[in-house]
Scaffold this motif. Sequence first.
Motif, mmCIF file in Angstrom:
data_model
loop_
_atom_site.group_PDB
_atom_site.id
_atom_site.type_symbol
_atom_site.label_atom_id
_atom_site.label_comp_id
_atom_site.label_asym_id
_atom_site.label_seq_id
_atom_site.Cartn_x
_atom_site.Cartn_y
_atom_site.Cartn_z
ATOM 1 N N LEU B 23 0.841 -1.196 0.000
ATOM 2 C CA LEU B 23 0.000 0.000 0.000
ATOM 3 C C LEU B 23 0.879 1.250 0.000
ATOM 4 O O LEU B 23 0.656 2.201 -0.739
ATOM 5 C CB LEU B 23 -0.931 -0.004 1.216
ATOM 6 N N ARG B 24 1.928 1.210 0.837
ATOM 7 C CA ARG B 24 2.828 2.354 0.940
ATOM 8 C C ARG B 24 3.488 2.602 -0.421
ATOM 9 O O ARG B 24 3.566 3.718 -0.903
ATOM 10 C CB ARG B 24 3.898 2.061 2.000
ATOM 11 N N ILE B 27 1.116 4.181 -2.849
ATOM 12 C CA ILE B 27 0.905 5.615 -2.615
ATOM 13 C C ILE B 27 2.113 6.410 -3.097
ATOM 14 O O ILE B 27 1.979 7.414 -3.803
ATOM 15 C CB ILE B 27 0.612 5.873 -1.121
ATOM 16 N N GLY B 30 2.260 6.223 -6.857
ATOM 17 C CA GLY B 30 1.137 6.989 -7.399
ATOM 18 C C GLY B 30 1.443 8.483 -7.347
ATOM 19 O O GLY B 30 1.159 9.224 -8.293
ATOM 20 N N TRP B 31 2.049 8.910 -6.256
ATOM 21 C CA TRP B 31 2.404 10.322 -6.105
ATOM 22 C C TRP B 31 3.491 10.701 -7.121
ATOM 23 O O TRP B 31 3.428 11.771 -7.727
ATOM 24 C CB TRP B 31 2.831 10.599 -4.673
ATOM 25 N N ALA B 123 0.090 2.537 -10.166
ATOM 26 C CA ALA B 123 0.520 3.938 -10.120
ATOM 27 C C ALA B 123 0.240 4.698 -11.404
ATOM 28 O O ALA B 123 -0.087 5.882 -11.365
ATOM 29 C CB ALA B 123 2.008 4.000 -9.781
ATOM 30 N N THR B 126 -3.592 5.545 -11.025
ATOM 31 C CA THR B 126 -3.917 6.412 -9.890
ATOM 32 C C THR B 126 -3.220 7.763 -10.048
ATOM 33 O O THR B 126 -3.781 8.797 -9.720
ATOM 34 C CB THR B 126 -3.516 5.769 -8.547
#
Lengths: 329, 283
Positions: B23-24, B27, B30-31, B123, B126
Amino acid sequence: MTAFEVRAEGLGKRYGPTRALDSFDLAVPTGTVHGLLGPNGAGKTTAVRILATLLRFDAGRATVAGFDVARQPDEVRARIGLTGQYAAVDETLSGRQNLEMFGRLSGLGGRAARRRATELLGQFGLDGAANRSAGGYSGGMRRRLDLAASLVRPPRVLFLDEPTTGLDPRSRNQVWDIVRALVADGATVLLTTQYLEEADQLADRISMIDAGRVVAEGTPDELKSMIDGDRIEVVVRDAADLPRAEGIFARICAGKPECDPELRRISAPVADRVAGLIGVVQALRDAGIAVEDIGLRRATLDEAFLHLTGRRPEEAGEPVGAVRKVVPA
Amino acid sequence: MTTATRSAVPAPPVSARTPLARLRRAIVDGWTMTRRNMTHVVRAPEELILYFSLPIMFVLVFGYVFGSGMQVPGGGNYREFLLPGIFVMTMLNGLGATASGVAFDLSRGVVDRFRSMSMARSALMTGRSAADLLRALLEMSTLLVCGLLVGWQWRDGVGRALLAVGLLLLLRVAITWLGIYLALLVPNPDTVSVIVFPAVFPLTALSNVFVSPDLMPRWLGAISEWNPLSATVAATRQLFGNPGLGADSWPAEHALLLAVAWPVLLIATFAPLAVRRYQRLSR
């Protein structure tokens, strides 16, 4: 651990009725360069895309860096680099932004990614263009950026899919130097090419591929000696003399002569080098055929390929530069 | 170039194994992709200017040229009626930007590189979705200012106005996923543009954006009322306190519900389809 960094056993891949890859075997020892040589459409790219986890396969087994390609793709991805013939960089971003992005996506932190980007830009001679959009780079620069992007995390295995297609000789030599440096540092390289010279220059071993199958495998020297050793070669002054010269070759030489009307050149394998050469020279003089050049030489990989498949690598398959499709039909 | 490869960079990472680590990673990656897409906007702002100028042009043309002859059912200023429609139209116009952006990526080798890296597979999508949302926020801010300049305003308080903006952004997320899916179906930027642009205008015209469905022939009015765009337009008119709430039909009376339900339904349909299509790139 395994002695083979890249291993494929009986790989198969079908698109409908077409077998893109058929019982494909490969074993690349750690720290060596292996060349996949073959015409367009032979299955080289399919093989690389499968081994780089981009494409699923229907049959066989493959491991890369000790991990199963089908079952542990993420472990494989963490250990490979891939550079294709189409530069896989973001063309809107600058060279530096590209390398920083790929660094972050490889798990480097922000600062480490920036440091690595600066390092690579310097090593690949891209400092001057670091802040320009990659879309404005020349072909050679783009390829270097692409290679650098494959190395943000130094990979254990590097896949190079026709790394010098479309490059000028100077850029091609630069890419070759980079590949040699990589291997000197211990990386394993799988290289596809349709240029025999490239395979000859870089590869420790070569697999010749035709229609999805490996038709021969060995060192460049082994492959060359698979065909009949030495050849005698003559360039005649007048193309009209070619048929007569061909007749002489057929009479004296050991194998079928090969004739290139454009270059006015005939060549054929000989069993006894000296006797063959003298015989041909004498017969040509007796026939009154003017000769521009004559000599003995070792067979080329080109001839080895011709011998094995009945075609030259450049002749077979679809034209170079065919449009790439993202989703195979 | 003899030391081209080795550096102080650590050895290959152990890829994320636990769900939390994954999950990390999703994120963080994705960022990174969001930043990539935002950098595109900064490095090539022409496209953004195009997307801004279109709705502003529509405000001027419809608000002042055609607007003089337009009626708002129940009375009221036509420009005040029009602006919520223009907001929705701007969200819909993002479809072209999303689809051609994703298609452009897919037509180049860069997606192959992403797919050959140990990054989070989600990623790419998202990051696109988040960047488009940020873009929409930027477009909304500009349009709100533009609206205030031509005499539009929100009349029922900031809270309800923000809720309206929230509904608009929700619609934009739904449109983003539709765009991603379209691009995966037709991974060619030119073809995607050819498909998207002729589809967008009739979709806008067959809604309550410019004309109230009450004033259309009955069958056309029914289509317009059930158009997902109309739901968001009607709901935002309601929340902004703008005129033209429409007649006593079911969709008009349940505009808020539909303005949430339609986008959620679209996301629930197209996000999984897009993810599946993306995974099928490896066939």
